[in-house]
Design a protein around this motif. Structure first.
Motif, mmCIF file in Angstrom:
data_model
loop_
_atom_site.group_PDB
_atom_site.id
_atom_site.type_symbol
_atom_site.label_atom_id
_atom_site.label_comp_id
_atom_site.label_asym_id
_atom_site.label_seq_id
_atom_site.Cartn_x
_atom_site.Cartn_y
_atom_site.Cartn_z
ATOM 1 N N LYS A 1 -3.136 5.413 -18.531
ATOM 2 C CA LYS A 1 -3.580 5.348 -17.178
ATOM 3 C C LYS A 1 -3.525 3.742 -16.540
ATOM 4 C CE LYS A 1 -6.474 9.024 -16.840
ATOM 5 N NZ LYS A 1 -7.849 9.343 -16.930
ATOM 6 N N SER A 2 -4.100 2.862 -17.604
ATOM 7 C CA SER A 2 -4.102 1.495 -17.140
ATOM 8 C C SER A 2 -2.646 0.965 -17.333
ATOM 9 C CB SER A 2 -5.025 1.032 -18.463
ATOM 10 O OG SER A 2 -6.468 1.438 -18.212
ATOM 11 N N MET A 3 -1.965 1.567 -18.423
ATOM 12 C CA MET A 3 -0.845 1.039 -18.543
ATOM 13 C C MET A 3 0.254 1.460 -17.267
ATOM 14 S SD MET A 3 0.360 1.399 -22.481
ATOM 15 C CE MET A 3 -0.352 3.015 -22.718
ATOM 16 N N TYR A 4 0.023 2.613 -16.794
ATOM 17 C CA TYR A 4 0.689 3.158 -15.538
ATOM 18 C C TYR A 4 0.194 2.108 -14.432
ATOM 19 C CZ TYR A 4 2.828 6.110 -12.230
ATOM 20 O OH TYR A 4 3.581 6.695 -11.259
ATOM 21 N N ALA A 5 -0.946 2.055 -14.156
ATOM 22 C CA ALA A 5 -1.702 1.173 -13.078
ATOM 23 C C ALA A 5 -0.955 -0.102 -13.135
ATOM 24 C CB ALA A 5 -3.266 1.085 -13.243
ATOM 25 N N ILE A 6 -0.955 -0.865 -14.249
ATOM 26 C CA ILE A 6 -0.298 -2.278 -14.135
ATOM 27 C C ILE A 6 1.128 -2.090 -13.541
ATOM 28 C CG2 ILE A 6 0.335 -2.540 -16.626
ATOM 29 C CD1 ILE A 6 -1.166 -5.369 -14.558
ATOM 30 N N ALA A 7 2.076 -1.104 -14.265
ATOM 31 C CA ALA A 7 3.169 -1.254 -13.931
ATOM 32 C C ALA A 7 3.431 -0.707 -12.280
ATOM 33 C CB ALA A 7 3.838 -0.100 -14.519
ATOM 34 N N ALA A 8 2.432 0.165 -11.886
ATOM 35 C CA ALA A 8 2.555 0.414 -10.385
ATOM 36 C C ALA A 8 2.253 -0.855 -9.666
ATOM 37 C CB ALA A 8 1.840 1.628 -10.070
ATOM 38 N N ILE B 1 5.136 -3.439 -9.721
ATOM 39 C CA ILE B 1 6.191 -3.024 -8.908
ATOM 40 C C ILE B 1 5.993 -3.047 -7.477
ATOM 41 C CG2 ILE B 1 7.697 -1.084 -8.417
ATOM 42 C CD1 ILE B 1 7.485 -0.659 -11.360
ATOM 43 N N ALA B 2 4.755 -2.649 -6.943
ATOM 44 C CA ALA B 2 4.510 -2.382 -5.824
ATOM 45 C C ALA B 2 4.105 -3.926 -4.873
ATOM 46 C CB ALA B 2 3.120 -1.582 -5.487
ATOM 47 N N THR B 3 4.223 -4.913 -5.590
ATOM 48 C CA THR B 3 3.729 -6.179 -5.122
ATOM 49 C C THR B 3 5.128 -6.743 -4.731
ATOM 50 O OG1 THR B 3 1.592 -6.221 -6.495
ATOM 51 C CG2 THR B 3 2.543 -8.305 -5.370
ATOM 52 N N PRO B 4 5.292 -7.130 -3.462
ATOM 53 C CA PRO B 4 6.593 -7.552 -3.028
ATOM 54 C C PRO B 4 6.682 -9.170 -2.958
ATOM 55 C CG PRO B 4 5.145 -7.027 -1.009
ATOM 56 C CD PRO B 4 4.343 -6.709 -2.289
ATOM 57 N N ILE B 5 6.477 -9.896 -4.060
ATOM 58 C CA ILE B 5 6.293 -11.242 -4.181
ATOM 59 C C ILE B 5 7.997 -11.931 -4.959
ATOM 60 C CG2 ILE B 5 3.764 -11.623 -3.853
ATOM 61 C CD1 ILE B 5 3.830 -12.496 -6.717
ATOM 62 N N SER B 6 8.343 -11.109 -5.562
ATOM 63 C CA SER B 6 9.436 -11.339 -6.282
ATOM 64 C C SER B 6 10.774 -10.272 -6.284
ATOM 65 C CB SER B 6 9.186 -11.676 -7.644
ATOM 66 O OG SER B 6 8.942 -10.627 -8.349
ATOM 67 N N THR B 7 11.720 -10.343 -6.658
ATOM 68 C CA THR B 7 12.825 -9.479 -6.603
ATOM 69 C C THR B 7 12.340 -8.189 -7.718
ATOM 70 O OG1 THR B 7 13.991 -10.157 -8.673
ATOM 71 C CG2 THR B 7 14.545 -11.422 -6.573
ATOM 72 N N ILE B 8 12.945 -7.267 -7.369
ATOM 73 C CA ILE B 8 12.851 -6.149 -8.040
ATOM 74 C C ILE B 8 12.961 -6.037 -9.437
ATOM 75 C CG2 ILE B 8 14.741 -4.695 -7.681
ATOM 76 C CD1 ILE B 8 11.211 -3.226 -7.633
ATOM 77 N N SER B 9 14.007 -6.619 -9.943
ATOM 78 C CA SER B 9 14.473 -6.946 -11.268
ATOM 79 C C SER B 9 13.298 -7.636 -11.870
ATOM 80 C CB SER B 9 15.788 -7.627 -11.543
ATOM 81 O OG SER B 9 15.870 -8.764 -10.907
ATOM 82 N N LEU C 1 0.779 -1.237 0.182
ATOM 83 C CA LEU C 1 -0.152 0.000 0.054
ATOM 84 C C LEU C 1 0.905 1.278 -0.012
ATOM 85 C CD1 LEU C 1 -3.070 -1.008 2.593
ATOM 86 C CD2 LEU C 1 -3.084 -0.719 -0.071
ATOM 87 N N VAL C 2 2.039 1.184 0.733
ATOM 88 C CA VAL C 2 2.852 2.402 0.974
ATOM 89 C C VAL C 2 3.522 2.710 -0.619
ATOM 90 C CG1 VAL C 2 4.921 3.309 1.839
ATOM 91 C CG2 VAL C 2 3.162 2.149 3.186
ATOM 92 N N LEU D 1 3.858 5.572 -5.817
ATOM 93 C CA LEU D 1 3.718 5.510 -7.356
ATOM 94 C C LEU D 1 2.695 6.338 -8.021
ATOM 95 C CD1 LEU D 1 4.909 1.612 -7.911
ATOM 96 C CD2 LEU D 1 6.358 3.786 -8.409
ATOM 97 N N ALA D 2 1.617 6.376 -6.993
ATOM 98 C CA ALA D 2 0.382 7.306 -7.486
ATOM 99 C C ALA D 2 0.752 8.557 -7.582
ATOM 100 C CB ALA D 2 -0.768 7.089 -6.710
ATOM 101 N N ILE D 3 1.914 9.243 -7.004
ATOM 102 C CA ILE D 3 2.014 10.652 -7.045
ATOM 103 C C ILE D 3 2.329 10.994 -8.411
ATOM 104 C CG2 ILE D 3 3.753 12.429 -6.165
ATOM 105 C CD1 ILE D 3 3.934 10.720 -3.662
#
Length: 181
Positions: free
Chosen positions: A92-99, A102-110, A22-23, A28-30
């Motif tokens: 906005k949808s492309m931005y939303a899927i990326a966000a 990236i925000a979901t902490p289930i794998s490495t950032i790469s 959530l944080v 990323l919404a900014i």
């Protein structure tokens, strides 16, 4: 007693993961809100969409050409000018899927960044299909159907596509399906 402590620890870890998500997602919404506030628009993406849609309609033997970000469709002796607006690009949808990815902490950032790029491409093409089918339906059944198809069918459809791609990615990560290198 030990089992209860382990359950409590797992619950705390899950809640911490949700909090982190959530944080990061809100941070990323900014940039999204900055873009909305400043009326940011990227003309080359609008023009690319117009060219792609025009090329597809030509394949289906429609008399069509693009001018900048406008698709000009000659139908029954009348030219329909369809503007590919900034919102019609699906940005906005492309931005939303990326966000979301990236925000979901289930794998490495790469891995998240790699799939975020893939997710953006997937949503771009789904949006391209959205715009193309909206124009095709309108050309065949009348342009009075344009707003209905665009608003009711595809706006919600694109939201479902974003959520579906995100959930599919999380499922792939959970079961380690389809490695992206």
């Amino acid at each position: 007693m030990v089992k209860r402590l382990q359950k409590k620890e797992r619950l705390i870890n899950r809640l911490l993961s949700v909090l982190i998500f959530l944080v990061i997602f809100n941070l990323l919404a900014i940039p999204l809100y900055v873009a909305l506030y400043t009326n940011f628009s990227f003309e080359p993406l609008k023009e690319l969409n117009a060219k792609m849609v025009s090329a597809t309609l030509k394949i289906f033997n429609y008399n069509v050409h693009s001018e900048g970000s406008t698709v000009n469709l000659l139908s029954n002796g009348i030219t329909q000018k369809i503007d590919i607006s900034w919102d019609s690009t699906g940005w906005k949808s492309m931005y939303a899927i990326a966000a979301l990815i990236i925000a979901t902490p289930i794998s490495t950032i790469s891995k998240r960044i790699k799939f975020a790029v893939a997710g953006v491409v997937i949503i771009f093409f789904i949006n391209y299909l959205r715009v193309t089918t909206t124009i095709l339906i309108s050309a065949n059944f009348g342009f009075n159907w344009f707003d209905i198809v665009h608003t009711l069918l595809w706006r919600e459809g694109l939201i479902l596509a974003v959520v579906g791609v995100w959930l599919a990615w999380m499922r792939m990560e959970k079961y380690k399906i389809g490695k992206i290198k």
